[in-house]
Design an enzyme around this catalytic site. Structure first.
Site, PDB file in Angstrom:
ATOM      1  N   ARG A  62     116.482 -27.702  22.802  1.00 49.24           N
ATOM      2  CA  ARG A  62     116.010 -27.499  21.425  1.00 49.24           C
ATOM      3  C   ARG A  62     115.885 -28.845  20.711  1.00 49.24           C
ATOM      4  O   ARG A  62     115.057 -29.024  19.836  1.00 49.24           O
ATOM      5  CB  ARG A  62     116.951 -26.575  20.644  1.00 49.24           C
ATOM      6  CG  ARG A  62     116.659 -26.526  19.144  1.00 49.24           C
ATOM      7  CD  ARG A  62     117.063 -25.216  18.463  1.00 49.24           C
ATOM      8  NE  ARG A  62     118.378 -24.756  18.838  1.00 49.24           N
ATOM      9  CZ  ARG A  62     119.532 -25.285  18.390  1.00 49.24           C
ATOM     10  NH1 ARG A  62     119.521 -26.290  17.544  1.00 49.24           N
ATOM     11  NH2 ARG A  62     120.686 -24.796  18.789  1.00 49.24           N
ATOM     12  N   TYR A 115      94.267 -26.528   4.541  1.00 51.78           N
ATOM     13  CA  TYR A 115      94.256 -25.459   5.543  1.00 51.78           C
ATOM     14  C   TYR A 115      94.920 -24.198   4.968  1.00 51.78           C
ATOM     15  O   TYR A 115      95.906 -24.311   4.219  1.00 51.78           O
ATOM     16  CB  TYR A 115      95.005 -25.970   6.793  1.00 51.78           C
ATOM     17  CG  TYR A 115      95.109 -24.951   7.886  1.00 51.78           C
ATOM     18  CD1 TYR A 115      94.014 -24.656   8.685  1.00 51.78           C
ATOM     19  CD2 TYR A 115      96.296 -24.266   8.115  1.00 51.78           C
ATOM     20  CE1 TYR A 115      94.105 -23.713   9.692  1.00 51.78           C
ATOM     21  CE2 TYR A 115      96.399 -23.326   9.116  1.00 51.78           C
ATOM     22  CZ  TYR A 115      95.295 -23.041   9.907  1.00 51.78           C
ATOM     23  OH  TYR A 115      95.391 -22.105  10.890  1.00 51.78           O
ATOM     24  N   ASP A 187      97.117 -34.726   6.645  1.00 44.24           N
ATOM     25  CA  ASP A 187      96.782 -33.891   7.798  1.00 44.24           C
ATOM     26  C   ASP A 187      95.529 -34.488   8.434  1.00 44.24           C
ATOM     27  O   ASP A 187      94.444 -34.460   7.852  1.00 44.24           O
ATOM     28  CB  ASP A 187      96.545 -32.444   7.331  1.00 44.24           C
ATOM     29  CG  ASP A 187      96.236 -31.481   8.490  1.00 44.24           C
ATOM     30  OD1 ASP A 187      95.704 -31.934   9.520  1.00 44.24           O
ATOM     31  OD2 ASP A 187      96.511 -30.268   8.337  1.00 44.24           O
ATOM     32  N   LYS A 212      94.492 -28.239  18.210  1.00 46.12           N
ATOM     33  CA  LYS A 212      93.048 -28.459  18.051  1.00 46.12           C
ATOM     34  C   LYS A 212      92.588 -29.609  18.935  1.00 46.12           C
ATOM     35  O   LYS A 212      92.699 -29.533  20.135  1.00 46.12           O
ATOM     36  CB  LYS A 212      92.735 -28.695  16.565  1.00 46.12           C
ATOM     37  CG  LYS A 212      93.412 -27.686  15.626  1.00 46.12           C
ATOM     38  CD  LYS A 212      92.895 -26.270  15.785  1.00 46.12           C
ATOM     39  CE  LYS A 212      93.707 -25.235  15.027  1.00 46.12           C
ATOM     40  NZ  LYS A 212      93.883 -25.515  13.609  1.00 46.12           N
TER      41      LYS A 212
HETATM   42  C1  LIG Z   1      94.880 -25.266  12.720  1.00 46.45           C
HETATM   43  C2  LIG Z   1      95.245 -26.182  11.639  1.00 46.45           C
HETATM   44  C3  LIG Z   1      96.563 -26.233  11.160  1.00 46.45           C
HETATM   45  C4  LIG Z   1      97.652 -25.332  11.679  1.00 46.45           C
HETATM   46  O1  LIG Z   1      97.920 -25.561  13.029  1.00 46.45           O
HETATM   47  P1  LIG Z   1      98.513 -24.445  14.028  1.00 46.45           P
HETATM   48  O2  LIG Z   1      98.694 -25.209  15.294  1.00 46.45           O
HETATM   49  O3  LIG Z   1      97.503 -23.338  14.124  1.00 46.45           O
HETATM   50  O4  LIG Z   1      99.780 -23.961  13.434  1.00 46.45           O
HETATM   51  C5  LIG Z   1      96.849 -27.147  10.168  1.00 46.45           C
HETATM   52  N1  LIG Z   1      95.910 -27.950   9.645  1.00 46.45           N
HETATM   53  C6  LIG Z   1      94.638 -27.916  10.064  1.00 46.45           C
HETATM   54  C7  LIG Z   1      93.635 -28.828   9.440  1.00 46.45           C
HETATM   55  C8  LIG Z   1      94.257 -27.037  11.078  1.00 46.45           C
HETATM   56  O5  LIG Z   1      92.988 -26.993  11.485  1.00 46.45           O
END
Ligand SMILES: *Cc1c(COP(=O)(O)O)cnc(C)c1O
Length: 400
Positions: A62, A115, A187, A212
């Protein structure tokens, strides 16, 4: 084998080698997936030294794991960060960062276009912990600076945004945040370290949904945080306790995906620009949202802070959601799905993808047109994608 000096390396070189400089057990050249939950010690004194962090090693899955650590090191180097830590998903990274760094009485300034899941944290969860949140119109830099000036513990930015590809000036806003002593978080999921380096532009922390572009193959969920060591340590400490640990299998898939990050994202960015230009000339298309187009309201800022404009664009069809419903099934080279950043092209309306968490009223308030389609460009040949869009648009006008 000695450690290679990767500091001067180009991104593509670092993407391949960072975190992988050493041979593993049995001289394996590839990072093994270490499934073991625990790590055993014959010597209690050594075990204690590792537990205290005075000696390198792992104790319990963990907290840390060698496969996961190799991934964290690779992303740390790609972002040019002091430290990195990982999470089970992007939302675990974002919520972990906010919950670890904020306390009652603090004030977050951010934008309305984060997001969908992040936006839920701001509107629904942080207020429960007596954290004030001010969300500004995304394009309005003066308004963001004015809110920051009223007091700001943490400035949370996302650029380009999801799904309408708005752009924020990271350098300008980071400076504004720092004048108030705020922690600046960006982000960087849409841009990736191929196209944008928020830490060089002044941010303290960069967060990624590794699900992504970093992973790139839509087969593993993950999240990464990197940046200032003291802050990353604080968030890592919270994650050890909250338990949103990245699985080693997922870490390996993301690590492998990262080796081709530069190749993929440059191809995706080139195709996205060509497709955005093509779509803006089509009569069935009402509007195209892409920071690489000269007509984008903040194209100048995007051109200054980004090397490429990214693999995601969106466009609205004349005829609203009805047109979307008829158009999407005609695409042959796209999954109709909720993810983005994969080697395959993925398309979908925001109401079923990024903003599925929001109500129809909340989407309307964000100015997301009902005819909008988010199109995440894969690594297919550009001309095949353009031809696919052309045939699908052609059917739309014939059915008219
Ligand atoms: C998909 C996404 C998230 C969240 O990510 P997960 O892996 O689905 O939890 C956060 N910010 C952006 C810009 C995203 O495209």
């Amino acid at each position: 084998m000695g450690k290679r000096d990767l500091r001067a390396g180009q991104l593509d070189t670092r993407a391949v080698w960072a975190g992988e400089e050493t041979y593993w057990a049995e001289r394996a050249t590839q990072v093994p997936v270490v499934h073991s939950v625990s790590f055993g010690y014959a010597d209690v004194d050594e075990w204690y030294e590792v537990a205290l962090g005075r000696r390198e090693g792992h104790i319990y899955g963990r907290n840390t794991n060698p496969t996961v650590a190799a991934l964290e090191e690779k992303v740390r180097v790609l972002e040019g960060a002091e430290a990195a830590t990982s999470f089970s998903t992007g939302m675990a990274a974002i919520s972990g960062t906010l919950l670890a760094l904020l306390k009652p009485g603090d004030r977050v300034v951010s934008i309305k276009d984060t997001y969908g899941g992040t936006s839920k944290l701001f509107l629904e969860f942080l207020p429960r912990f007596q954290v004030a949140v001010a969300l500004c119109d995304t394009g309005d830099h003066d308004a963001i600076e004015a809110e920051v000036a009223k007091g700001c513990t943490l400035l949370y930015l996302e650029t380009p945004t999801n799904p309408t590809l708005k752009v924020l000036d990271i350098e300008r806003l980071s400076a504004a945040g720092h004048r108030q002593g705020a922690i600046v978080v960006v982000d960087n999921t849409f841009a990736t370290p191929v196209n944008q380096h928020p830490l060089r532009l002044g941010a303290d922390l960069v967060v990624h949904s590794a699900t992504k572009f970093l992973g790139g193959h839509a087969d593993a969920l993950g999240g990464i945080l990197c940046g200032r060591e003291d802050l990353v340590q604080q968030v890592f400490h919270f994650r050890e306790i909250n338990g949103a640990t990245l699985h080693p299998e997922a870490a390996y898939l993301i690590l492998r995906g990262l080796k081709t990050l530069g190749l993929r994202v440059r191809q995706q960015s080139r195709s996205a620009l060509a497709i955005a230009q093509f779509l803006s000339e089509q009569p069935q298309v009402e509007r195209v949202f892409y920071p690489g187009l000269p007509g984008h309201p903040l194209h100048e800022v995007a051109a200054r802070q980004m090397e490429g404009f990214g693999g995601v664009l969106s466009f609205s069809l004349r005829g609203g959601f009805d047109a979307v419903r008829r158009f999407l099934p005609q695409l042959r080279l796209a999954h109709l799905a909720a993810n983005l950043g994969a080697v395959e092209t993925v398309a979908g309306p925001p109401r079923t993808t990024s903003h599925v968490e929001l109500t129809e009223e909340e989407r309307a308030a964000l100015g997301i047109p009902e005819g909008l389609i988010r199109y995440s460009v894969g690594i297919e040949a550009t001309e095949d994608l353009v031809a696919d869009l052309a045939q699908a648009l052609g059917k739309l006008s014939r059915e008219g």
